[in-house]
Write a protein that holds these residues in place. Structure first.
Motif, PDB file in Angstrom:
ATOM      1  N   ASP A  23       0.846  -1.192   0.000  1.00  0.00           N
ATOM      2  CA  ASP A  23       0.000   0.000   0.000  1.00  0.00           C
ATOM      3  C   ASP A  23       0.885   1.247   0.000  1.00  0.00           C
ATOM      4  N   ASP A  46       5.685   9.687 -14.117  1.00  0.00           N
ATOM      5  CA  ASP A  46       5.991   8.562 -13.227  1.00  0.00           C
ATOM      6  C   ASP A  46       7.407   8.074 -13.478  1.00  0.00           C
ATOM      7  N   GLY A 177      -1.073   3.064  -2.692  1.00  0.00           N
ATOM      8  CA  GLY A 177      -0.977   1.825  -3.433  1.00  0.00           C
ATOM      9  C   GLY A 177      -1.414   2.032  -4.878  1.00  0.00           C
ATOM     10  N   TYR A 178      -1.877   0.974  -5.517  1.00  0.00           N
ATOM     11  CA  TYR A 178      -2.263   1.038  -6.920  1.00  0.00           C
ATOM     12  C   TYR A 178      -3.736   1.411  -7.064  1.00  0.00           C
ATOM     13  N   GLY A 179      -4.057   2.211  -8.088  1.00  0.00           N
ATOM     14  CA  GLY A 179      -5.437   2.465  -8.433  1.00  0.00           C
ATOM     15  C   GLY A 179      -5.960   3.847  -8.092  1.00  0.00           C
ATOM     16  N   ASN A 181      -5.004   6.808  -8.220  1.00  0.00           N
ATOM     17  CA  ASN A 181      -4.236   7.876  -7.576  1.00  0.00           C
ATOM     18  C   ASN A 181      -3.960   9.038  -8.525  1.00  0.00           C
ATOM     19  N   ASP A 211       5.175  -6.532 -12.463  1.00  0.00           N
ATOM     20  CA  ASP A 211       4.148  -5.947 -11.601  1.00  0.00           C
ATOM     21  C   ASP A 211       4.698  -5.708 -10.198  1.00  0.00           C
ATOM     22  N   SER A 212       4.424  -4.534  -9.667  1.00  0.00           N
ATOM     23  CA  SER A 212       4.841  -4.210  -8.297  1.00  0.00           C
ATOM     24  C   SER A 212       3.976  -4.969  -7.302  1.00  0.00           C
ATOM     25  N   SER A 214       2.209  -3.620  -5.079  1.00  0.00           N
ATOM     26  CA  SER A 214       0.941  -2.887  -5.018  1.00  0.00           C
ATOM     27  C   SER A 214       0.001  -3.326  -6.135  1.00  0.00           C
ATOM     28  N   ARG A 215       0.554  -3.527  -7.341  1.00  0.00           N
ATOM     29  CA  ARG A 215      -0.271  -3.982  -8.462  1.00  0.00           C
ATOM     30  C   ARG A 215      -0.773  -5.415  -8.223  1.00  0.00           C
ATOM     31  N   TRP A 218      -3.636  -5.252  -5.976  1.00  0.00           N
ATOM     32  CA  TRP A 218      -4.799  -4.753  -6.714  1.00  0.00           C
ATOM     33  C   TRP A 218      -5.433  -5.852  -7.566  1.00  0.00           C
ATOM     34  N   ARG A 263      -9.089  -3.440  -4.792  1.00  0.00           N
ATOM     35  CA  ARG A 263      -9.765  -2.723  -5.875  1.00  0.00           C
ATOM     36  C   ARG A 263     -11.144  -2.238  -5.447  1.00  0.00           C
TER      37      ARG A 263
END
Length: 320
Positions: A23, A46, A177-179, A181, A211-212, A214-215, A218, A263
């Motif tokens: 996160d 990024d 985290g992902y999503g 932001n 993929d991280s 965080s991903r 997600w 998600r």
């Protein structure tokens, strides 16, 4: 050559109080970086994107860009984004193969596209960059501007050059985290009255990293929404273990408990943010509207069908 003081300033957030391994406090860190800005304009990018080699020179030397920004302080410049596909079949970061193929010039980019080594960013998320006019960009001269007259989606999240001042909204720190932001920041930028143009002759390219964490967090989904994918048939690159696609929740789905997944949590927060944004900024302040053929963004939200239907009915009653 006239710069005084340190070129790089590093600040650290304690993961125990700001996020965790899955996160990452990405928006809080973005705001922290912005607090150290000493220029009138910034280009927000990024860290996993590379710039074309002449990005800075093209922007600084363009008379059209200078005139446009002088005439309208609430005008932001979109830098079109592309992506390189991973250059190895194995599910690993093959830097020795990826880096030599990263395009730095328009000619390099054309070769990447023609040889199908890359694509516009991101083909799996049309709303994210679909409002950028890529077909017209090909014919733009370096440093020229082409207005983006309307948006194909509320999910538009381009990388932009924007004036750094009190009018520029901060990133919403609640999104970590992902999503969502970047999406929420651009939604607030648009609602605050900013307009957009895309810059010709310059671009960004996404580096094909794995993929991280965080991903991966997600990507977790209820079994009811998982659809197994045959890697060989799909032509996808090898991964460890089975891979699956995730379908959208349907009205007939019940007891998915989407709020237990990252998600679902982010999308619930996103709906709350959108409601706040509508009440906080008068709609007439926006100068950039959705296109008539804009996509349905709500259909992708991970909100339990019962809750989504209740919100829709409530919205209809309010409009009546």
């Amino acid at each position: 050559q006239h710069h005084k003081g340190p070129l790089l300033h590093v600040q650290v957030l304690d993961a125990h109080t700001h996020g965790a391994w899955d996160d990452y406090p990405v928006n809080e860190l973005r705001n922290l970086a912005l607090s150290q800005v000493q220029t009138n304009y910034i280009i927000y990018i990024d860290v996993d994107f590379w710039t074309s080699s002449d990005l800075y020179e093209t922007i600084v030397q363009s008379k059209e860009i200078r005139q446009t920004l002088l005439q309208d302080p609430k005008h932001a410049l979109v830098i079109p984004a592309f992506q390189l596909f991973r250059q190895c079949w194995q599910w690993k970061d093959c830097r020795d193969k990826n880096i030599p193929k990263m395009p730095l010039t328009v000619s390099d980019l054309g070769e990447m596209i023609n040889k199908k080594r890359g694509h516009i960013f991101d083909p799996t998320n049309k709303g994210g960059h679909g409002s950028t006019k890529y077909k017209q960009w090909i014919h733009q001269t370096p440093g020229s501007l082409l207005a983006i007259d309307c948006l194909q989606s509320h999910r538009y999240e381009p990388f932009v050059m924007i004036r750094y001042c009190r009018d520029m909204p901060p990133f919403q720190a609640a999104f970590s985290g992902y999503g969502k932001n970047k999406v929420t920041w651009m939604m607030q930028v648009i609602a605050s009255g900013y307009t957009l143009s895309q810059v010709g002759g310059v671009f960004l390219v996404h580096y094909p990293h794995l993929d991280s964490h965080s991903r991966q967090h997600w990507n977790q989904a209820p079994k009811e929404l998982q659809m197994p994918v045959d890697q060989a048939a799909a032509g996808s690159q090898q991964q460890d273990g089975p891979i699956f696609a995730v379908r959208r929740p349907k009205k007939t789905d019940r007891n998915l408990h989407l709020e237990e997944y990252k998600r679902g949590q982010v999308d619930k927060l996103f709906v709350e943010f959108r409601e706040w944004l509508t009440s906080a900024i008068p709609p007439e302040q926006a100068r950039l509207d959705l296109c008539q053929d804009a996509q349905d963004d709500d259909g992708k939200l991970w909100i339990d069908p019962e809750i989504k239907e209740a919100k829709k009915k409530s919205s209809t009653m309010d409009n009546e």
